[in-house]
Design an enzyme around this catalytic site. Structure first.
Site, PDB file in Angstrom:
ATOM      1  N   ASN A   1      39.365  19.656  41.061  1.00 37.20           N
ATOM      2  CA  ASN A   1      38.520  20.871  41.128  1.00 37.20           C
ATOM      3  C   ASN A   1      37.553  20.811  40.016  1.00 37.20           C
ATOM      4  OD1 ASN A   1      37.644  23.391  41.444  1.00 37.20           O
ATOM      5  ND2 ASN A   1      39.298  24.477  41.047  1.00 37.20           N
TER       6      ASN A   1
ATOM      7  N   ARG B   1      38.741  19.811  45.723  1.00 40.13           N
ATOM      8  CA  ARG B   1      38.333  21.348  46.247  1.00 40.13           C
ATOM      9  C   ARG B   1      36.859  21.424  46.335  1.00 40.13           C
ATOM     10  NH1 ARG B   1      38.764  27.165  43.240  1.00 40.13           N
ATOM     11  NH2 ARG B   1      38.612  28.308  44.833  1.00 40.13           N
TER      12      ARG B   1
ATOM     13  N   HIS C   1      37.988  31.166  49.286  1.00 39.73           N
ATOM     14  CA  HIS C   1      39.535  31.351  48.832  1.00 39.73           C
ATOM     15  C   HIS C   1      40.335  30.890  49.992  1.00 39.73           C
ATOM     16  CE1 HIS C   1      38.747  34.373  45.483  1.00 39.73           C
ATOM     17  NE2 HIS C   1      38.696  33.246  44.769  1.00 39.73           N
TER      18      HIS C   1
ATOM     19  N   HIS D   1      43.911  38.332  47.856  1.00 43.20           N
ATOM     20  CA  HIS D   1      43.818  37.305  46.564  1.00 43.20           C
ATOM     21  C   HIS D   1      43.297  37.994  45.361  1.00 43.20           C
ATOM     22  CE1 HIS D   1      43.466  33.158  45.118  1.00 43.20           C
ATOM     23  NE2 HIS D   1      42.588  33.907  44.328  1.00 43.20           N
ATOM     24  N   LEU D   2      43.984  38.409  44.510  1.00 46.35           N
ATOM     25  CA  LEU D   2      43.254  38.934  43.348  1.00 46.35           C
ATOM     26  C   LEU D   2      43.508  38.156  42.196  1.00 46.35           C
ATOM     27  CD1 LEU D   2      44.951  42.508  44.143  1.00 46.35           C
ATOM     28  CD2 LEU D   2      42.969  41.614  45.099  1.00 46.35           C
ATOM     29  N   GLY D   3      42.289  37.200  41.966  1.00 49.50           N
ATOM     30  CA  GLY D   3      42.506  36.501  40.620  1.00 49.50           C
ATOM     31  C   GLY D   3      41.319  37.053  39.706  1.00 49.50           C
ATOM     32  N   ASN D   4      40.599  36.027  39.081  1.00 51.94           N
ATOM     33  CA  ASN D   4      39.460  36.352  38.320  1.00 51.94           C
ATOM     34  C   ASN D   4      38.473  36.652  39.522  1.00 51.94           C
ATOM     35  OD1 ASN D   4      39.400  36.485  35.647  1.00 51.94           O
ATOM     36  ND2 ASN D   4      39.877  34.146  35.759  1.00 51.94           N
ATOM     37  N   GLY D   5      38.359  35.909  40.570  1.00 51.15           N
ATOM     38  CA  GLY D   5      37.503  36.255  41.898  1.00 51.15           C
ATOM     39  C   GLY D   5      38.598  36.781  42.746  1.00 51.15           C
TER      40      GLY D   5
ATOM     41  N   ARG E   1      32.444  40.058  38.451  1.00 53.44           N
ATOM     42  CA  ARG E   1      31.470  40.161  39.679  1.00 53.44           C
ATOM     43  C   ARG E   1      31.465  41.704  40.482  1.00 53.44           C
ATOM     44  NH1 ARG E   1      33.650  35.028  42.898  1.00 53.44           N
ATOM     45  NH2 ARG E   1      34.473  33.975  40.903  1.00 53.44           N
TER      46      ARG E   1
ATOM     47  N   ASP F   1      40.055  40.659  31.513  1.00 53.97           N
ATOM     48  CA  ASP F   1      41.645  40.363  31.856  1.00 53.97           C
ATOM     49  C   ASP F   1      42.305  41.686  31.873  1.00 53.97           C
ATOM     50  OD1 ASP F   1      44.323  39.676  31.327  1.00 53.97           O
ATOM     51  OD2 ASP F   1      43.567  37.671  30.784  1.00 53.97           O
TER      52      ASP F   1
ATOM     53  N   VAL G   1      46.231  38.529  39.318  1.00 50.88           N
ATOM     54  CA  VAL G   1      46.520  40.043  39.175  1.00 50.88           C
ATOM     55  C   VAL G   1      47.454  40.424  40.354  1.00 50.88           C
ATOM     56  CG1 VAL G   1      45.444  42.305  39.095  1.00 50.88           C
ATOM     57  CG2 VAL G   1      44.121  40.150  38.420  1.00 50.88           C
ATOM     58  N   GLY G   2      47.171  39.881  41.460  1.00 52.40           N
ATOM     59  CA  GLY G   2      48.100  39.979  42.561  1.00 52.40           C
ATOM     60  C   GLY G   2      49.667  39.994  42.597  1.00 52.40           C
TER      61      GLY G   2
ATOM     62  N   GLU H   1      47.022  26.699  45.528  1.00 57.00           N
ATOM     63  CA  GLU H   1      45.909  26.091  46.250  1.00 57.00           C
ATOM     64  C   GLU H   1      46.064  24.538  46.256  1.00 57.00           C
ATOM     65  OE1 GLU H   1      43.689  29.105  43.982  1.00 57.00           O
ATOM     66  OE2 GLU H   1      42.309  28.986  45.670  1.00 57.00           O
TER      67      GLU H   1
END
Ligand code: ADP
Length: 431
Positions: free
Chosen positions: A41, A123, A212, A240-244, A273, A314, A363-364, A416
């Site tokens: 990636n 990726r 994603h 899908h709850l990450g940074n993005g 974002r 964070d 996060v999720g 992923e």
């Protein structure tokens, strides 16, 4: 991508911590029955890699090279068999970064030759309208990935550079590009079309692509396997709850709606974002605040979201601030949760019936307070969470709704890298 291993190492040297955050730890054998796949990636200033057993699913080794091309030393961390090795040294470009990573495979292990690498899976963020499936990389494919740069100026050039150097350094292995947008090729036109002048939209490729996708596809497939139900029968919402962060509606295994659009800026509130915003905010800031387009771009991508509101991106820190009575932090969480609830309601309407809602990514998977807040008071929709099940912390997929709820709510760790590895191997084997 989520770094695959967690440890507390810092500075140079080797330590022996290392619990797999994906629950995938390598067994003693580096050479799996079906060889291995190297997943890469490449970001603009980082290169993440993971060597995966595509069949068993274990991560054999992983690493990250950071601060590529920046002044000062780059940072390299390589993890194998529970041990992390870190290095600080200048990393001029992606070629140097990949050479460093390959050097660490040689030095610390596992040997890539012994690992029997059958494919390299790359990726790639934007596949545009051209790529709806993973493809074997050729010179032509690489050119087309670069041609998509206007749609993903931060990502596709770096992805292409990573592919280029990897092909040079590993010329005997098939390279496969796996696109973040591909899972959303099935979006109905009503969902993918923006209501703007059709000719302008078509000429400039302005439509919803979604991102994603690898994660949404992996998680929705995993849900069906874990529940032992046919994927074709399930209407799902994946968060899908990450940074993005992105949401999708998946009917019978096919994506029918998703929150990210032309770029990964649309939709949910994210770490930095904005997600959805009135497009006229851009005109307003350019016309009246004296900001340039690039400054607004930077504002919406890097200085917005929960960081923009609270100064913190964070969620662990955000909760600490809230506990200390910090009002902007509380507002940031409220805005984040409010947007998520709007999307859950909207996707319930898109699907008509929701069988499963799953939470995934940083996060999720980890933040039970966010999950509880998103689902609170939605019993009328058939959505509920069992507090005890929600509070549990395991790395395995699990149901967190009470048995009586009409909709099954789950936490499903995404993977992923494994999804990319499997798709890459399939394409490589079908050459
Ligand atoms: P990405 O792959 O988009 O970079 P991740 O999926 O790794 O992001 O998610 C990273 C985010 O997950 C962090 O910024 C943090 O907000 C959140 N996170 C990680 N661990 C926890 C935790 N234990 N509790 C709450 N949030 C967490």
């Amino acid at each position: 991508m989520t770094p695959p291993t967690r440890d507390d190492t810092s500075g140079a040297g080797t330590s022996s911590t290392g619990t797999s955050s994906t629950g995938r730890t390598a067994g003693s054998s580096v050479r799996g029955a079906h060889g291995s796949v190297l997943v890469l990636n490449s970001g603009s200033s980082s290169l993440k890699y993971q060597l995966v057993h595509p069949v068993g699913g274990e991560a054999i080794a992983s690493g990250i090279v950071e601060r590529i091309g920046e002044s000062g030393p780059g940072h390299v961390k390589h993890t194998f068999a529970g041990n992390s090795t870190t290095r600080e040294s200048p990393v001029a470009d992606h070629d140097a970064a990949l050479r460093l990573a390959i050097g660490l495979f040689d030095e610390v292990g596992p040997s890539l030759a012994e690992a029997d690498v059958r494919a390299v899976g790359h990726r790639v963020v934007h596949g545009g309208a051209r790529f709806g499936e993973p493809v074997l990389v050729t010179d032509e494919v690489l050119r087309q990935i670069r041609d998509l740069t206007p749609l993903a100026p931060l990502h596709n050039p770096a992805n292409a550079t990573g592919i280029e150097v990897a092909r040079e350094l590993m010329p005997d292995v098939p390279h496969v590009a796996v696109f973040d947008t591909a899972f959303f090729r099935t979006l109905p036109e009503a969902a993918s079309t923006y209501a703007i002048d059709r000719a302008v939209a078509q000429q400039h490729g302005v439509r919803r692509y979604g991102f994603h996708g690898t994660s949404h596809q992996y998680v929705s497939g995993k849900v069906a396997r874990v529940l032992g139900r046919p994927l074709e029968d399930l209407n799902q919402i994946v968060l899908h709850l990450g940074n993005g962060a992105s949401a999708s509606a998946v009917r019978g295994g096919e994506a029918v709606e998703t929150s990210m659009g032309l770029t990964p800026l649309e939709g949910l509130v994210m770490g930095t974002r904005s997600g959805d915003i009135d497009p006229a905010v851009v005109f307003h800031l350019v016309r009246n605040a004296g900001m340039s387009i690039d400054e607004v771009d930077e504002l919406l991508n890097k200085r917005s979201g929960i960081k923009g509101i609270s100064g913190e991106n964070d969620f662990r820190e955000l909760h600490e601030k809230i506990a200390d009575g910090d009002r902007p932090a509380k507002l940031a969480l409220d805005v984040y949760v409010h947007r998520l609830r709007k999307y859950v309601g909207a996707y319930a309407a898109v699907l008509g019936r929701v069988d499963v809602i799953s939470f995934t990514a940083g996060v999720g998977e980890n933040d039970d307070e966010v999950r509880a807040a998103v689902m609170a008071g939605l019993e009328g929709f058939g959505f509920a969470i069992d507090p005890e099940r929600n509070a549990g912390r395991v790395k395995e997929p699990r149901v967190i709704s009470p048995d009586w709820a009409r909709t099954t709510v789950m936490v499903v760790p995404t993977d992923e890298e494994l999804a990319i590895a499997r798709q890459a191997l399939t394409v490589a084997q079908g050459r």
